[in-house]
Design a protein around this motif. Structure first.
Motif, PDB file in Angstrom:
ATOM      1  N   GLN A  48     -78.842  42.951  41.376  1.00 39.31           N
ATOM      2  CA  GLN A  48     -79.394  43.997  40.518  1.00 39.31           C
ATOM      3  C   GLN A  48     -79.888  43.413  39.198  1.00 39.31           C
ATOM      4  O   GLN A  48     -79.187  42.588  38.605  1.00 39.31           O
ATOM      5  CB  GLN A  48     -78.272  44.977  40.231  1.00 39.31           C
ATOM      6  N   LYS A  49     -81.087  43.856  38.774  1.00 39.14           N
ATOM      7  CA  LYS A  49     -81.624  43.367  37.502  1.00 39.14           C
ATOM      8  C   LYS A  49     -81.344  44.404  36.414  1.00 39.14           C
ATOM      9  O   LYS A  49     -81.698  45.572  36.562  1.00 39.14           O
ATOM     10  CB  LYS A  49     -83.132  43.152  37.667  1.00 39.14           C
ATOM     11  N   LEU A  89     -74.375  53.077  36.563  1.00 36.59           N
ATOM     12  CA  LEU A  89     -74.243  51.917  37.461  1.00 36.59           C
ATOM     13  C   LEU A  89     -72.780  51.495  37.617  1.00 36.59           C
ATOM     14  O   LEU A  89     -72.476  50.487  38.246  1.00 36.59           O
ATOM     15  CB  LEU A  89     -75.071  50.736  36.926  1.00 36.59           C
TER      16      LEU A  89
END
Ligand code: GDP
Ligand code: IMO
Ligand code: MG
Length: 430
Positions: A48-49, A89
């Protein structure tokens, strides 16, 4: 080493976010000490960025405390959005893990507007990020800024907004011929931030001193880069804070002697966003290759970054300015496809050669780079984690960098992900 400062050695975007994320594992507290949401620090973790603008890049590590220090200028809206995103997140599960200095200055809507208006008027564009950074620091130095502690107090905040608006609206209306701000709108919007900021706001200086007393390990996260420093950068094409290691102390309130080690971050080549001199800039296919392979587009504004060869002349100056003890060379993999790789080791003006950069932008504009050339390695370095696995030509380039810069290289980065990293010496274990 206990307390480590991490600073950008070029014009920003060197890869500080990636290194802070990796080293956070070994630290207890991670601190931002200057700049604001002009920063864009990228971490690639678990596929994930994540791009962080205000919150320190240690936030992905559950058990660490992240501190936004007094030297930062904070945009409450960006802060709110960043927290929301991180929480969605699954990060920041405990609010106590994020602390905001009550002394940090707050970015107001008129700062952002003035930033954009100043850039649109006249010919001397800086190419700012438009995040209100310059005008907010102007107010701080002009002793009319609004700090987090002021925002927390309804009455004081109203008074300060009123005073400021008198001046800002005059400027916006009369000089820039634009729409002024309404007092009520600002009070209403910023009233909604009060509750949020209160949850995190504290005396971070006291917190850090307590941490130092308890022998906690602190990692200081620089934003921007040495040549964007308000004093030492390519003035006026700079940001509005001191980005060099000397500001760790004033921007966070810890004594200079409590910082044990300075780690410099630089790319294996050079990039710059916005206006200003850049001696090794490339306008040909090589520059295009760097931009494409290195995905050199601004993390904050999406602007294409200007690209060029490694400039050892400015980097040497940066090593002195920051007192760099060790270096990280980032994005070595971006040079994978080149037949020949160049490194600028001197400048030329007319018939004269220099190994020290001129201190003025006009002087730097006149410098022509003198290059040493290296045979490329022509193979993918992506994901290499051991120095011994690097091809001989890549080792030769790294060795020459170490030799010319007279500084030890601790970390070499071979891809954006956490895993694509060669750790030769971990400064926390030295
Ligand atoms: P920062 O502002 O110094 O934190 O750097 P940015 O995040 O703005 O820009 C660095 C960019 O390079 C990000 O997109 C990173 O994901 C990426 N990056 C970092 N290290 C490497 C590397 O070794 N190789 C490659 N290809 N990309 C990297
Ligand atoms: P990170 O932390 C690269 C540049 C802008 C502009 C100049 C002034 O991600 O390395 P400002 O909005 O600060 O008044 O803009 O500074 N700039 C950056 N360039 N990386 C950054 O941060 C930058 N922050 C500001 O492009 O040239
Ligand atoms: Mg960046």
């Amino acid at each position: 080493m206990k307390n480590i400062g991490v600073v950008g050695i070029q014009w920003g975007d060197e890869g500080k976010g990636k290194i802070i994320d990796i080293l956070s594992e070994y630290a207890d507290i991670i601190v931002r000490f200057q700049g604001g949401a002009n920063a864009g620090h990228t971490i690639v973790a678990k596929g994930q960025k994540i791009i962080l603008h205000l919150i320190p890049s240690g936030i992905l590590h559950e058990d660490k405390v992240c501190v936004i220090g007094n030297g930062v200028v904070i945009d409450p809206e960006v802060f709110r959005q960043e927290i929301e995103k991180l929480k969605s997140l699954g990060y920041i599960t405990h609010d106590e893990r994020l602390l905001l200095s009550t002394m940090a200055h707050v970015i107001m809507p008129y700062h952002k507007k003035l930033d954009v208006l100043k850039e649109s008027k006249g010919t001397k564009k800086i190419g700012t990020t438009g995040r209100g950074i310059g005008p907010a620091y102007e107010d701080k130095v002009g002793r009319k800024g609004i700090r987090v502690i002021d925002l927390l107090n309804k009455k004081i905040f109203s008074e300060k907004v009123k005073q400021n608006l008198e001046e800002k609206n005059f400027l916006i209306k009369k000089f820039y011929k634009d729409q002024p701000f309404k007092f009520r709108d600002i009070i209403r919007t910023y009233g909604t931030y009060r509750k949020l900021l209160k949850r995190y706001a504290t005396d971070t200086v006291h917190y850090l001193h307590t941490g130092i007393g308890r022998k906690k390990r602190i990692l200081f996260e620089g934003a921007q880069g040495t040549f964007l420093d308000i004093d030492h950068g390519t003035y006026p094409y700079v940001t509005s804070s001191n980005t060099v290691a000397g500001n760790i102390s004033s921007g966070s309130g810890v004594p200079p002697k409590s910082i044990d080690y300075i780690l410099g971050i630089c790319k294996a080549y050079t990039t710059r966003v916005g206006e200003g001199p850049f001696p090794t800039e490339l306008f040909d296919e090589s520059g295009k290759t760097m931009r494409e392979k290195g995905v050199e587009f601004g993390s904050t504004t999406g602007r294409p970054r200007r690209c060029g060869w490694f400039d050892a002349v400015i980097v040497k100056r940066a090593l002195q300015l920051n007192g760099v003890d060790g270096l990280c060379i980032m994005k070595l993999d971006v040079l994978d496809t080149f037949d020949t790789i160049k490194m600028c080791t001197r400048y030329k003006i007319g018939k004269r050669f220099f190994t020290r950069p001129p201190v003025d932008s006009q002087g730097l504009e006149k410098c022509e780079p003198v290059y040493e050339e290296f045979a490329g390695w022509k193979t993918s370095l992506r994901g290499i984690t051991r120095y011994d696995d690097l091809p001989e030509n890549a080792k030769r380039y790294i060795k020459r960098l170490e030799e010319i810069l007279e500084t030890r290289i601790n970390i070499i980065s071979t891809g954006p992900e956490r895993e694509s990293t060669i750790i030769i010496n971990n400064p926390f274990n030295m």
